[in-house]
Design a protein around this motif. Structure first.
Motif, short mmCIF file in Angstrom:
data_model
loop_
_atom_site.label_atom_id
_atom_site.label_comp_id
_atom_site.label_asym_id
_atom_site.label_seq_id
_atom_site.Cartn_x
_atom_site.Cartn_y
_atom_site.Cartn_z
N ASN A 1 -1.32 10.83 -2.12
CA ASN A 1 -1.71 9.73 -1.24
C ASN A 1 -1.74 8.46 -2.08
O ASN A 1 -2.53 8.35 -3.01
N SER B 1 -2.16 5.37 -0.75
CA SER B 1 -2.82 4.31 0.03
C SER B 1 -3.96 3.68 -0.77
O SER B 1 -4.75 4.39 -1.40
N GLN C 1 4.38 1.98 -3.75
CA GLN C 1 4.12 1.22 -2.53
C GLN C 1 5.47 0.82 -1.97
O GLN C 1 6.39 0.49 -2.71
N GLU D 1 5.25 10.10 4.66
CA GLU D 1 4.61 9.56 5.86
C GLU D 1 4.18 8.14 5.53
O GLU D 1 3.49 7.91 4.54
N HIS D 2 4.61 7.19 6.34
CA HIS D 2 4.32 5.78 6.08
C HIS D 2 3.74 5.14 7.32
O HIS D 2 4.23 5.36 8.43
N SER D 3 2.69 4.34 7.13
CA SER D 3 2.09 3.58 8.23
C SER D 3 2.16 2.11 7.89
O SER D 3 1.77 1.72 6.79
N ASP D 4 2.68 1.31 8.81
CA ASP D 4 2.71 -0.15 8.60
C ASP D 4 1.29 -0.68 8.67
O ASP D 4 0.51 -0.28 9.54
N LEU D 5 0.96 -1.57 7.77
CA LEU D 5 -0.35 -2.22 7.77
C LEU D 5 -0.16 -3.66 8.20
O LEU D 5 0.76 -4.34 7.75
#
Length: 103
Positions: free
Chosen positions: A39, A41, A71, A95-99
Motif C-alpha cells: 500500500n 497511499s 506514486q 488498484e488506483h484511486s484518483d484523489l
C-alpha cells in the motif's frame, strides 16, 4: 495498492515505474500461494504477506534499500515488474484511486 500473487516461489519481487526508474522491491522469498500487498497511499503505507494458510504478516522490514513508495503521475504510467527469480510465477495487479482536492 499493488498486489503480487506468487504461483510458485518468487524471490526479490520488484515493481518499477519504467518512466521515472523508481521502484519498490521486497527482499526475500514469497512461497507458492503467498499474496504480497504493498500500500503506497499517503498515511497508509504498508507491506504485508498473506500466506496460503490465511495468516497475514507485516513485511515492511523486507523493503529493499533504494526503494521508493511509488506514486502515479497524472496521465500515462508505465509500470513493470521483475524478480531476482520466479518472475514468470508472478501475477501482479494494481488498484488506483484518483484523489481530488477541492471542488
Amino acid at each position: 495498492i499493488i498486489r503480487v500473487f506468487a504461483q510458485t516461489a518468487v524471490t526479490g519481487a520488484n515493481i518499477y515505474n519504467a518512466m521515472s526508474n523508481e521502484y519498490i522491491k521486497v527482499e526475500g522469498t514469497l512461497e507458492a500461494g503467498d499474496l504480497l500487498t504493498i500500500n503506497t497511499s499517503a498515511g497508509s503505507k504498508s507491506i504485508t504477506i498473506t500466506h496460503s494458510t490465511g495468516e497475514t504478516v507485516k513485511a515492511l522490514h523486507r523493503l529493499a534499500d533504494g526503494s521508493t513508495w511509488l506514486q502515479f503521475a497524472v496521465g500515462d504510467n508505465y509500470i513493470a515488474y521483475t524478480a531476482d527469480s520466479g518472475k514468470a510465477a508472478m501475477t501482479v495487479s494494481i488498484e488506483h484511486s484518483d484523489l481530488f482536492v477541492g471542488v
